[in-house]
Design a protein around this motif. Structure first.
Motif, PDB file in Angstrom:
ATOM      1  N   ASP A 114       0.846  -1.186   0.000  1.00 43.89           N
ATOM      2  CA  ASP A 114       0.000   0.000   0.000  1.00 43.89           C
ATOM      3  C   ASP A 114       0.888   1.245   0.000  1.00 43.89           C
ATOM      4  O   ASP A 114       2.055   1.206   0.406  1.00 43.89           O
ATOM      5  N   ARG A 115       0.304   2.379  -0.416  1.00 41.26           N
ATOM      6  CA  ARG A 115       1.103   3.593  -0.548  1.00 41.26           C
ATOM      7  C   ARG A 115       0.436   4.752   0.199  1.00 41.26           C
ATOM      8  O   ARG A 115      -0.788   4.827   0.321  1.00 41.26           O
ATOM      9  N   ILE A 116       1.301   5.651   0.684  1.00 45.75           N
ATOM     10  CA  ILE A 116       0.892   6.874   1.375  1.00 45.75           C
ATOM     11  C   ILE A 116       1.445   8.050   0.587  1.00 45.75           C
ATOM     12  O   ILE A 116       2.617   8.045   0.200  1.00 45.75           O
ATOM     13  N   MET A 117       0.627   9.054   0.345  1.00 44.72           N
ATOM     14  CA  MET A 117       1.067  10.241  -0.398  1.00 44.72           C
ATOM     15  C   MET A 117       1.220  11.421   0.552  1.00 44.72           C
ATOM     16  O   MET A 117       0.268  11.804   1.247  1.00 44.72           O
ATOM     17  N   LEU A 118       2.431  11.996   0.591  1.00 46.56           N
ATOM     18  CA  LEU A 118       2.710  13.211   1.341  1.00 46.56           C
ATOM     19  C   LEU A 118       3.154  14.285   0.351  1.00 46.56           C
ATOM     20  O   LEU A 118       3.150  14.053  -0.855  1.00 46.56           O
ATOM     21  N   SER A 119       3.549  15.451   0.861  1.00 44.94           N
ATOM     22  CA  SER A 119       4.103  16.479  -0.024  1.00 44.94           C
ATOM     23  C   SER A 119       5.458  16.928   0.507  1.00 44.94           C
ATOM     24  O   SER A 119       5.818  16.666   1.662  1.00 44.94           O
ATOM     25  N   ASP A 155      -1.620  18.992  -9.727  1.00 51.66           N
ATOM     26  CA  ASP A 155      -1.575  18.377 -11.056  1.00 51.66           C
ATOM     27  C   ASP A 155      -0.624  17.183 -11.036  1.00 51.66           C
ATOM     28  O   ASP A 155      -0.935  16.120 -11.597  1.00 51.66           O
ATOM     29  N   ALA A 156       0.531  17.374 -10.401  1.00 52.76           N
ATOM     30  CA  ALA A 156       1.472  16.270 -10.280  1.00 52.76           C
ATOM     31  C   ALA A 156       0.884  15.148  -9.436  1.00 52.76           C
ATOM     32  O   ALA A 156       1.047  13.957  -9.753  1.00 52.76           O
ATOM     33  N   MET A 157       0.193  15.515  -8.352  1.00 53.48           N
ATOM     34  CA  MET A 157      -0.408  14.495  -7.505  1.00 53.48           C
ATOM     35  C   MET A 157      -1.421  13.665  -8.288  1.00 53.48           C
ATOM     36  O   MET A 157      -1.485  12.432  -8.131  1.00 53.48           O
ATOM     37  N   GLU A 158      -2.212  14.326  -9.112  1.00 50.54           N
ATOM     38  CA  GLU A 158      -3.210  13.606  -9.891  1.00 50.54           C
ATOM     39  C   GLU A 158      -2.563  12.522 -10.752  1.00 50.54           C
ATOM     40  O   GLU A 158      -3.098  11.413 -10.870  1.00 50.54           O
ATOM     41  N   SER A 159      -1.403  12.844 -11.324  1.00 49.80           N
ATOM     42  CA  SER A 159      -0.729  11.866 -12.167  1.00 49.80           C
ATOM     43  C   SER A 159      -0.033  10.782 -11.359  1.00 49.80           C
ATOM     44  O   SER A 159       0.225   9.690 -11.869  1.00 49.80           O
ATOM     45  N   MET A 160       0.261  11.051 -10.089  1.00 50.88           N
ATOM     46  CA  MET A 160       0.981  10.102  -9.249  1.00 50.88           C
ATOM     47  C   MET A 160       0.063   9.124  -8.523  1.00 50.88           C
ATOM     48  O   MET A 160       0.477   8.020  -8.178  1.00 50.88           O
ATOM     49  N   LEU A 161      -1.162   9.532  -8.241  1.00 47.74           N
ATOM     50  CA  LEU A 161      -2.062   8.698  -7.447  1.00 47.74           C
ATOM     51  C   LEU A 161      -2.468   7.440  -8.205  1.00 47.74           C
ATOM     52  O   LEU A 161      -2.744   7.478  -9.408  1.00 47.74           O
ATOM     53  N   THR A 162      -2.496   6.323  -7.466  1.00 50.44           N
ATOM     54  CA  THR A 162      -2.927   5.045  -8.024  1.00 50.44           C
ATOM     55  C   THR A 162      -3.893   4.387  -7.051  1.00 50.44           C
ATOM     56  O   THR A 162      -4.084   4.849  -5.919  1.00 50.44           O
ATOM     57  N   ARG A 185     -10.051  20.221  -3.912  1.00 52.49           N
ATOM     58  CA  ARG A 185      -9.517  19.451  -5.041  1.00 52.49           C
ATOM     59  C   ARG A 185      -8.676  18.275  -4.528  1.00 52.49           C
ATOM     60  O   ARG A 185      -8.735  17.176  -5.085  1.00 52.49           O
ATOM     61  N   ALA A 186      -7.887  18.503  -3.465  1.00 53.85           N
ATOM     62  CA  ALA A 186      -7.093  17.413  -2.898  1.00 53.85           C
ATOM     63  C   ALA A 186      -7.998  16.268  -2.452  1.00 53.85           C
ATOM     64  O   ALA A 186      -7.683  15.089  -2.655  1.00 53.85           O
ATOM     65  N   ALA A 187      -9.133  16.610  -1.844  1.00 51.43           N
ATOM     66  CA  ALA A 187     -10.082  15.579  -1.409  1.00 51.43           C
ATOM     67  C   ALA A 187     -10.644  14.824  -2.604  1.00 51.43           C
ATOM     68  O   ALA A 187     -10.767  13.588  -2.587  1.00 51.43           O
ATOM     69  N   SER A 188     -10.993  15.560  -3.657  1.00 50.00           N
ATOM     70  CA  SER A 188     -11.533  14.914  -4.850  1.00 50.00           C
ATOM     71  C   SER A 188     -10.520  13.952  -5.462  1.00 50.00           C
ATOM     72  O   SER A 188     -10.870  12.826  -5.860  1.00 50.00           O
ATOM     73  N   LEU A 189      -9.259  14.368  -5.528  1.00 48.83           N
ATOM     74  CA  LEU A 189      -8.223  13.511  -6.100  1.00 48.83           C
ATOM     75  C   LEU A 189      -7.997  12.272  -5.232  1.00 48.83           C
ATOM     76  O   LEU A 189      -7.888  11.148  -5.753  1.00 48.83           O
ATOM     77  N   ALA A 190      -7.905  12.478  -3.918  1.00 42.76           N
ATOM     78  CA  ALA A 190      -7.672  11.345  -3.020  1.00 42.76           C
ATOM     79  C   ALA A 190      -8.816  10.342  -3.109  1.00 42.76           C
ATOM     80  O   ALA A 190      -8.597   9.129  -3.269  1.00 42.76           O
ATOM     81  N   HIS A 191     -10.030  10.845  -3.019  1.00 42.50           N
ATOM     82  CA  HIS A 191     -11.184   9.950  -3.039  1.00 42.50           C
ATOM     83  C   HIS A 191     -11.350   9.279  -4.402  1.00 42.50           C
ATOM     84  O   HIS A 191     -11.816   8.135  -4.487  1.00 42.50           O
ATOM     85  N   GLY A 192     -10.941   9.984  -5.455  1.00 44.75           N
ATOM     86  CA  GLY A 192     -11.010   9.385  -6.773  1.00 44.75           C
ATOM     87  C   GLY A 192     -10.108   8.178  -6.928  1.00 44.75           C
ATOM     88  O   GLY A 192     -10.388   7.272  -7.733  1.00 44.75           O
ATOM     89  N   ALA A 193      -9.035   8.170  -6.131  1.00 46.20           N
ATOM     90  CA  ALA A 193      -8.116   7.026  -6.140  1.00 46.20           C
ATOM     91  C   ALA A 193      -8.475   6.001  -5.071  1.00 46.20           C
ATOM     92  O   ALA A 193      -7.776   4.993  -4.921  1.00 46.20           O
ATOM     93  N   GLY A 194      -9.538   6.274  -4.308  1.00 47.53           N
ATOM     94  CA  GLY A 194      -9.935   5.354  -3.245  1.00 47.53           C
ATOM     95  C   GLY A 194      -9.177   5.550  -1.951  1.00 47.53           C
ATOM     96  O   GLY A 194      -9.213   4.684  -1.067  1.00 47.53           O
TER      97      GLY A 194
END
Length: 405
Positions: A114-119, A155-162, A185-194
């Motif tokens: 599993d993966r964790i995304m930080l900045s 934008d970079a996060m969107e391309s990195m999320l799996t 937007r961060a919430a939308s991207l995170a939730h879009g990746a589950g």
């Protein structure tokens, strides 16, 4: 915010004077805010004439203190737009709140791979707990880069999320750069990746109106001492369904339903996560702090502090010997480097001028590496700040430049 209101509010803060009665220009609010007299008085009453333990006593004062303690929880829920006070867990600070999520939710939900995304701009408190969790579970950490002006690059996060990402954990406002995250937007991207989204709100809660329903995050943390309240208390907000599914983190009194040597059952949230005697007086003082800032208006505070930061940036830019970091519009925080002067030396000279700034890596060493500096000087404004503080900062910098000329 009008200058008249700012001037009158300075008088509410006894810490803004030196022992000799001179003005103390406190520009370290991002580290910890000064306390208004209303908060000091609330803490004093709670420690004195009103004091008793909570939840257990059958006598009247204990019952009254229990009402006060739980009223603070309800006030926090109102302040951040929670659906229910049952979503509010009192912790010692944002650091403990993040560790609680990592230990409880993370330990129960993350597996190898599993993966964790930080900045790249996160505070150590939003890095190290996830590193410890990754070491225990076999999860892996990804780091989202920043835009050129110091914002989290979504934008970079969107391309990195799996689909392997289970958690995204980000600062709502950077404690170094003052840059504000597009949290929705961060919430939308995170939730879009589950994935779930945790926001570190330490710098946002004192200066931005919050609504957990609108933000659409899953976890939110902030510290009382940064919002003009006492140290030793913070808040973890989480969706009620998430809290109900999370196992206890610490064991002891108050977090149990029934204890026996054959087995123990646990209280429902939020009590499940508040083992031991709670931070009673701190919660009551936090209530007073929230009332204080709410009366002024969080949007007003943001505009006031952002304007001061913009004025400070403009004045610093005019010296031609300063490197500025972060976006031009920030949430009341300005980080900079003075040519040929270590931030610690600048901080020492400014202290002689009754100006207090922060100098160092600000618990954000990976960000310092990204910026290419070992440390920065940071001036951070509060609701009590005004142009006299900017002027004092610039006078101290001019003196420093003459000394190091």
């Amino acid at each position: 915010m009008s200058e008249t209101l700012v001037t009158s509010r300075k008088q509410d803060f006894p810490g803004l004077l030196t022992p000799e009665g001179e003005a103390w220009h406190y520009l370290d609010t991002a580290a910890s805010a000064q306390k208004p007299q209303a908060v000091i008085d609330a803490m004093s009453r709670a420690l004195g004439r009103d004091y008793a333990t909570v939840h257990r006593g059958v006598y009247n004062r204990s019952a009254q203190m229990t009402l006060g303690y739980e009223a603070a929880r309800k006030r926090v829920a109102e302040f951040i737009g929670a659906k229910s006070e049952n979503e509010i867990v009192f912790v010692r600070g944002a650091t403990e709140g993040i560790n609680l999520v990592a230990e409880s939710w993370g330990g129960a939900n993350l597996q190898p791979g599993d993966r964790i995304m930080l900045s790249a701009l996160e505070h150590h408190s939003n890095i190290v707990p996830w590193q410890l969790l990754a070491e225990r579970t076999g999860a892996e950490i990804d780091v989202c880069p920043l835009t050129e002006d110091g914002r989290i690059d979504l934008d970079a996060m969107e391309s990195m999320l799996t689909e392997r990402h289970k958690l995204v954990a980000l600062a709502h406002v950077s404690n170094v750069l003052g840059s504000v995250l597009d949290a929705k937007r961060a919430a939308s991207l995170a939730h879009g990746a589950g994935a779930k989204l945790l926001l570190d709100g330490c710098q946002a809660a004192p200066r931005m109106a919050l609504d957990m329903q609108a933000l659409d995050c899953d976890f939110y943390v902030f510290s009382g001492h940064k919002i003009y309240g006492p140290t030793g208390i913070g808040v973890l907000w989480a969706r009620e369904a998430l809290l109900e599914a999370m196992p206890p983190w610490q064991g002891g009194g108050a977090m149990i339903d029934k204890v026996s040597f054959a087995g123990t059952t646990y209280a429902p949230p939020p009590q499940r996560f508040e083992a031991g005697t709670p931070m009673i007086t701190e919660a009551i003082a936090l209530h007073a702090a929230i009332d204080y800032v709410s009366a002024l208006g969080l949007d007003t505070l943001f505009d006031h502090e952002s304007a001061l930061a913009a004025n400070a940036r403009a004045a610093l830019r005019d010296t031609n010997k300063v490197t500025l970091f972060g976006p031009d519009k920030s949430a009341g925080i300005v980080s900079f480097a003075l040519d040929g002067v270590h931030p610690h030396d600048l901080g020492t000279i400014l202290d002689e001028e009754n100006v207090a700034i922060r100098a160092g890596h600000h618990c954000a060493q990976p960000l310092m590496e990204h910026l290419g500096v070992p440390a920065t000087a940071r001036a951070s404004f509060g609701l009590y700040s005004d142009e006299s503080d900017v002027d004092a900062l610039m006078r101290g910098i001019e003196r420093t430049l003459r000394i190091f000329g």
